[in-house]
Scaffold this motif. Structure first.
Motif, PDB file in Angstrom:
ATOM      1  N   TYR A  63       0.854  -1.179   0.000  1.00 19.51           N
ATOM      2  CA  TYR A  63       0.000   0.000   0.000  1.00 19.51           C
ATOM      3  C   TYR A  63       0.894   1.233   0.000  1.00 19.51           C
ATOM      4  CZ  TYR A  63      -4.367  -2.446   0.493  1.00 19.51           C
ATOM      5  OH  TYR A  63      -5.466  -3.220   0.242  1.00 19.51           O
ATOM      6  N   ALA A  64       0.731   2.050  -1.038  1.00 17.16           N
ATOM      7  CA  ALA A  64       1.501   3.287  -1.151  1.00 17.16           C
ATOM      8  C   ALA A  64       0.842   4.420  -0.372  1.00 17.16           C
ATOM      9  CB  ALA A  64       1.657   3.668  -2.622  1.00 17.16           C
ATOM     10  N   SER A  65      -0.443   4.266  -0.057  1.00 17.57           N
ATOM     11  CA  SER A  65      -1.189   5.262   0.701  1.00 17.57           C
ATOM     12  C   SER A  65      -2.349   4.555   1.389  1.00 17.57           C
ATOM     13  CB  SER A  65      -1.705   6.361  -0.229  1.00 17.57           C
ATOM     14  OG  SER A  65      -2.419   7.342   0.489  1.00 17.57           O
ATOM     15  N   LEU A  66      -2.703   5.004   2.583  1.00 18.08           N
ATOM     16  CA  LEU A  66      -3.836   4.453   3.316  1.00 18.08           C
ATOM     17  C   LEU A  66      -4.820   5.573   3.620  1.00 18.08           C
ATOM     18  CD1 LEU A  66      -1.892   2.168   5.788  1.00 18.08           C
ATOM     19  CD2 LEU A  66      -3.228   1.454   3.808  1.00 18.08           C
ATOM     20  N   PHE A  67      -6.082   5.323   3.347  1.00 15.07           N
ATOM     21  CA  PHE A  67      -7.105   6.339   3.553  1.00 15.07           C
ATOM     22  C   PHE A  67      -7.274   6.680   5.026  1.00 15.07           C
ATOM     23  CE2 PHE A  67      -8.899   4.374  -0.453  1.00 15.07           C
ATOM     24  CZ  PHE A  67      -8.288   5.303  -1.265  1.00 15.07           C
ATOM     25  N   GLY A  68      -7.334   7.965   5.305  1.00 18.03           N
ATOM     26  CA  GLY A  68      -7.576   8.445   6.653  1.00 18.03           C
ATOM     27  C   GLY A  68      -6.361   8.434   7.566  1.00 18.03           C
ATOM     28  N   ALA A  69      -5.263   7.846   7.125  1.00 20.68           N
ATOM     29  CA  ALA A  69      -4.046   7.801   7.944  1.00 20.68           C
ATOM     30  C   ALA A  69      -3.308   9.128   7.792  1.00 20.68           C
ATOM     31  CB  ALA A  69      -3.151   6.646   7.510  1.00 20.68           C
ATOM     32  N   ASP A 108      -0.199  11.457   7.780  1.00 18.41           N
ATOM     33  CA  ASP A 108       1.248  11.317   7.608  1.00 18.41           C
ATOM     34  C   ASP A 108       1.977  12.276   8.543  1.00 18.41           C
ATOM     35  OD1 ASP A 108       1.388  13.863   6.370  1.00 18.41           O
ATOM     36  OD2 ASP A 108       1.489  13.033   4.352  1.00 18.41           O
ATOM     37  N   LYS A 109       3.292  12.231   8.520  1.00 20.40           N
ATOM     38  CA  LYS A 109       4.106  13.038   9.424  1.00 20.40           C
ATOM     39  C   LYS A 109       3.988  14.536   9.152  1.00 20.40           C
ATOM     40  CE  LYS A 109       5.654   9.430  11.475  1.00 20.40           C
ATOM     41  NZ  LYS A 109       5.119   9.012  12.733  1.00 20.40           N
ATOM     42  N   GLY A 110       3.443  14.905   8.010  1.00 22.56           N
ATOM     43  CA  GLY A 110       3.218  16.310   7.707  1.00 22.56           C
ATOM     44  C   GLY A 110       1.821  16.781   8.067  1.00 22.56           C
ATOM     45  N   GLY A 111       0.988  15.865   8.595  1.00 19.56           N
ATOM     46  CA  GLY A 111      -0.364  16.218   9.007  1.00 19.56           C
ATOM     47  C   GLY A 111      -1.422  16.017   7.945  1.00 19.56           C
ATOM     48  N   ASP A 112      -1.046  15.498   6.776  1.00 17.33           N
ATOM     49  CA  ASP A 112      -2.005  15.289   5.696  1.00 17.33           C
ATOM     50  C   ASP A 112      -2.601  13.891   5.755  1.00 17.33           C
ATOM     51  OD1 ASP A 112      -1.452  17.818   4.740  1.00 17.33           O
ATOM     52  OD2 ASP A 112      -0.080  17.119   3.188  1.00 17.33           O
ATOM     53  N   ALA A 113      -3.873  13.782   5.337  1.00 12.80           N
ATOM     54  CA  ALA A 113      -4.563  12.488   5.284  1.00 12.80           C
ATOM     55  C   ALA A 113      -5.294  12.375   3.954  1.00 12.80           C
ATOM     56  CB  ALA A 113      -5.540  12.357   6.438  1.00 12.80           C
ATOM     57  N   VAL A 114      -4.941  11.351   3.188  1.00 14.85           N
ATOM     58  CA  VAL A 114      -5.610  11.088   1.909  1.00 14.85           C
ATOM     59  C   VAL A 114      -6.985  10.502   2.212  1.00 14.85           C
ATOM     60  CG1 VAL A 114      -5.532   9.768  -0.233  1.00 14.85           C
ATOM     61  CG2 VAL A 114      -3.419  10.712   0.721  1.00 14.85           C
ATOM     62  N   GLN A 115      -7.995  11.024   1.538  1.00 17.23           N
ATOM     63  CA  GLN A 115      -9.365  10.583   1.748  1.00 17.23           C
ATOM     64  C   GLN A 115      -9.774   9.557   0.690  1.00 17.23           C
ATOM     65  OE1 GLN A 115     -11.040  12.027   4.637  1.00 17.23           O
ATOM     66  NE2 GLN A 115      -8.828  12.317   4.743  1.00 17.23           N
ATOM     67  N   LYS A 116     -10.708   8.685   1.062  1.00 18.53           N
ATOM     68  CA  LYS A 116     -11.209   7.659   0.147  1.00 18.53           C
ATOM     69  C   LYS A 116     -11.736   8.336  -1.123  1.00 18.53           C
ATOM     70  CE  LYS A 116     -14.021   3.549  -0.020  1.00 18.53           C
ATOM     71  NZ  LYS A 116     -14.876   2.632   0.715  1.00 18.53           N
ATOM     72  N   GLY A 117     -11.347   7.796  -2.256  1.00 21.41           N
ATOM     73  CA  GLY A 117     -11.771   8.330  -3.546  1.00 21.41           C
ATOM     74  C   GLY A 117     -10.805   9.347  -4.138  1.00 21.41           C
ATOM     75  N   ALA A 118      -9.763   9.710  -3.414  1.00 22.56           N
ATOM     76  CA  ALA A 118      -8.841  10.758  -3.876  1.00 22.56           C
ATOM     77  C   ALA A 118      -8.103  10.387  -5.158  1.00 22.56           C
ATOM     78  CB  ALA A 118      -7.828  11.091  -2.780  1.00 22.56           C
ATOM     79  N   PHE A 119      -7.891   9.103  -5.400  1.00 20.44           N
ATOM     80  CA  PHE A 119      -7.137   8.662  -6.579  1.00 20.44           C
ATOM     81  C   PHE A 119      -8.039   8.276  -7.752  1.00 20.44           C
ATOM     82  CE2 PHE A 119      -4.519   7.544  -2.884  1.00 20.44           C
ATOM     83  CZ  PHE A 119      -3.346   8.206  -3.191  1.00 20.44           C
ATOM     84  N   LYS A 120      -9.327   8.135  -7.510  1.00 26.47           N
ATOM     85  CA  LYS A 120     -10.253   7.541  -8.485  1.00 26.47           C
ATOM     86  C   LYS A 120     -10.218   8.228  -9.848  1.00 26.47           C
ATOM     87  CE  LYS A 120     -15.005   6.055  -9.044  1.00 26.47           C
ATOM     88  NZ  LYS A 120     -16.334   5.986  -8.449  1.00 26.47           N
ATOM     89  N   GLU A 172      -8.745  20.331   1.760  1.00 30.76           N
ATOM     90  CA  GLU A 172      -9.242  21.281   2.745  1.00 30.76           C
ATOM     91  C   GLU A 172      -8.388  21.143   3.998  1.00 30.76           C
ATOM     92  OE1 GLU A 172     -12.982  20.255   4.942  1.00 30.76           O
ATOM     93  OE2 GLU A 172     -13.017  18.550   3.540  1.00 30.76           O
ATOM     94  N   LYS A 173      -8.370  22.182   4.788  1.00 31.32           N
ATOM     95  CA  LYS A 173      -7.612  22.132   6.047  1.00 31.32           C
ATOM     96  C   LYS A 173      -8.332  21.201   7.012  1.00 31.32           C
ATOM     97  CE  LYS A 173      -5.026  26.302   5.881  1.00 31.32           C
ATOM     98  NZ  LYS A 173      -3.654  25.902   5.796  1.00 31.32           N
ATOM     99  N   SER A 174      -7.533  20.408   7.721  1.00 32.84           N
ATOM    100  CA  SER A 174      -8.118  19.515   8.722  1.00 32.84           C
ATOM    101  C   SER A 174      -8.131  20.220  10.072  1.00 32.84           C
ATOM    102  CB  SER A 174      -7.323  18.208   8.814  1.00 32.84           C
ATOM    103  OG  SER A 174      -6.103  18.419   9.480  1.00 32.84           O
ATOM    104  N   ALA A 175      -8.909  19.710  10.984  1.00 29.65           N
ATOM    105  CA  ALA A 175      -8.991  20.283  12.327  1.00 29.65           C
ATOM    106  C   ALA A 175      -7.655  20.152  13.060  1.00 29.65           C
ATOM    107  CB  ALA A 175     -10.097  19.582  13.118  1.00 29.65           C
ATOM    108  N   LYS A 176      -6.828  19.208  12.632  1.00 29.06           N
ATOM    109  CA  LYS A 176      -5.535  18.966  13.283  1.00 29.06           C
ATOM    110  C   LYS A 176      -4.422  19.833  12.703  1.00 29.06           C
ATOM    111  CE  LYS A 176      -6.770  14.170  14.142  1.00 29.06           C
ATOM    112  NZ  LYS A 176      -6.432  12.775  13.850  1.00 29.06           N
ATOM    113  N   GLY A 177      -4.739  20.677  11.733  1.00 31.67           N
ATOM    114  CA  GLY A 177      -3.740  21.580  11.177  1.00 31.67           C
ATOM    115  C   GLY A 177      -3.133  21.141   9.859  1.00 31.67           C
ATOM    116  N   GLY A 178      -3.344  19.911   9.453  1.00 28.51           N
ATOM    117  CA  GLY A 178      -2.850  19.435   8.167  1.00 28.51           C
ATOM    118  C   GLY A 178      -3.897  19.620   7.084  1.00 28.51           C
ATOM    119  N   ARG A 179      -3.863  18.752   6.112  1.00 26.48           N
ATOM    120  CA  ARG A 179      -4.843  18.811   5.028  1.00 26.48           C
ATOM    121  C   ARG A 179      -5.564  17.472   4.885  1.00 26.48           C
ATOM    122  NH1 ARG A 179      -1.443  20.257  -0.190  1.00 26.48           N
ATOM    123  NH2 ARG A 179      -0.232  18.552   0.690  1.00 26.48           N
ATOM    124  N   LEU A 180      -6.808  17.542   4.458  1.00 28.44           N
ATOM    125  CA  LEU A 180      -7.553  16.379   4.011  1.00 28.44           C
ATOM    126  C   LEU A 180      -7.476  16.417   2.494  1.00 28.44           C
ATOM    127  CD1 LEU A 180     -10.693  16.657   6.322  1.00 28.44           C
ATOM    128  CD2 LEU A 180      -8.623  15.289   6.690  1.00 28.44           C
TER     129      LEU A 180
END
Length: 184
Positions: free
Chosen positions: A33-39, A41-53, A129-137
């Motif tokens: 897995y090169a990316s996991l949805f909702g996880a 990363d160390k930069g605060g970003d989280a890839v959302q389901k459907g982002a690659f579709k 979009e900005k996430s509540a944790k300061g990274g990006r969704l």
């Protein structure tokens, strides 16, 4: 822990260190897995389901492939990703390291020795979009490449067990589940 981020002409790459085992099949075939949805990363970003579709659909229509690179270096392709699929868990990849290429031989030797064990994506963010944790969704990504790397930004992004090991693990888990049900 050191965190690195590179941006070159809108191509984003992220990587950091992590612990994990590697998986090789038939000496050159790798999966993971090169990316996991909702996880996150160390930069605060989280890839959302459907982002690659949408991107994967465009790639399929063009008949092209996502590139397999060494350490995000566009001058150093080391193999071919035969499958790049968005499933319910994340971005699953399966490909072949080309041992006919010197860098491919070197990457394979490092994988087999356990010196490297990471996967990392190179992409351009199309919608976020900005996430509540300061990274990006990250809602939509234009995927350019998946690299074998020393330090992936997402700790869970790695080469996985071989198909045989995964089947054995699944069988053992099923056996233990059945045993728990019998004892309950």
């Amino acid at each position: 822990m050191n965190i690195f981020s590179q941006e070159k002409s809108h191509l984003e790459t992220k990587f950091c260190s992590f612990d994990g085992d590697i998986g090789l099949k038939d000496g050159t075939v790798i999966t993971g897995y090169a990316s996991l949805f909702g996880a996150t990363d160390k930069g605060g970003d989280a890839v959302q389901k459907g982002a690659f579709k949408a991107c994967l659909n465009r790639i399929a229509k063009k008949g092209t492939k996502v590139k397999m690179l060494w350490q995000h270096d566009p001058t150093c392709p080391i193999g071919v990703w035969d499958e790049v699929v968005e499933d319910g868990k994340g971005l699953r990849v399966k490909g072949r390291i080309l041992t006919e290429v010197q860098a491919g031989r070197e990457a394979l030797a490092l994988l087999e020795a356990g010196a490297i064990d990471g996967l990392s994506i190179g992409y351009r963010t199309l919608r976020s979009e900005k996430s509540a944790k300061g990274g990006r969704l990250l809602h939509e990504i234009e995927l350019w490449e998946v690299s074998l790397v020393t330090f992936p930004m997402l700790s869970e992004a790695r080469v996985s067990r071989t198909d045989e090991e995964a089947a054995l693990a699944e069988s053992l888990a099923d056996t233990f589940r059945q045993a728990r049900e019998m004892l309950a």
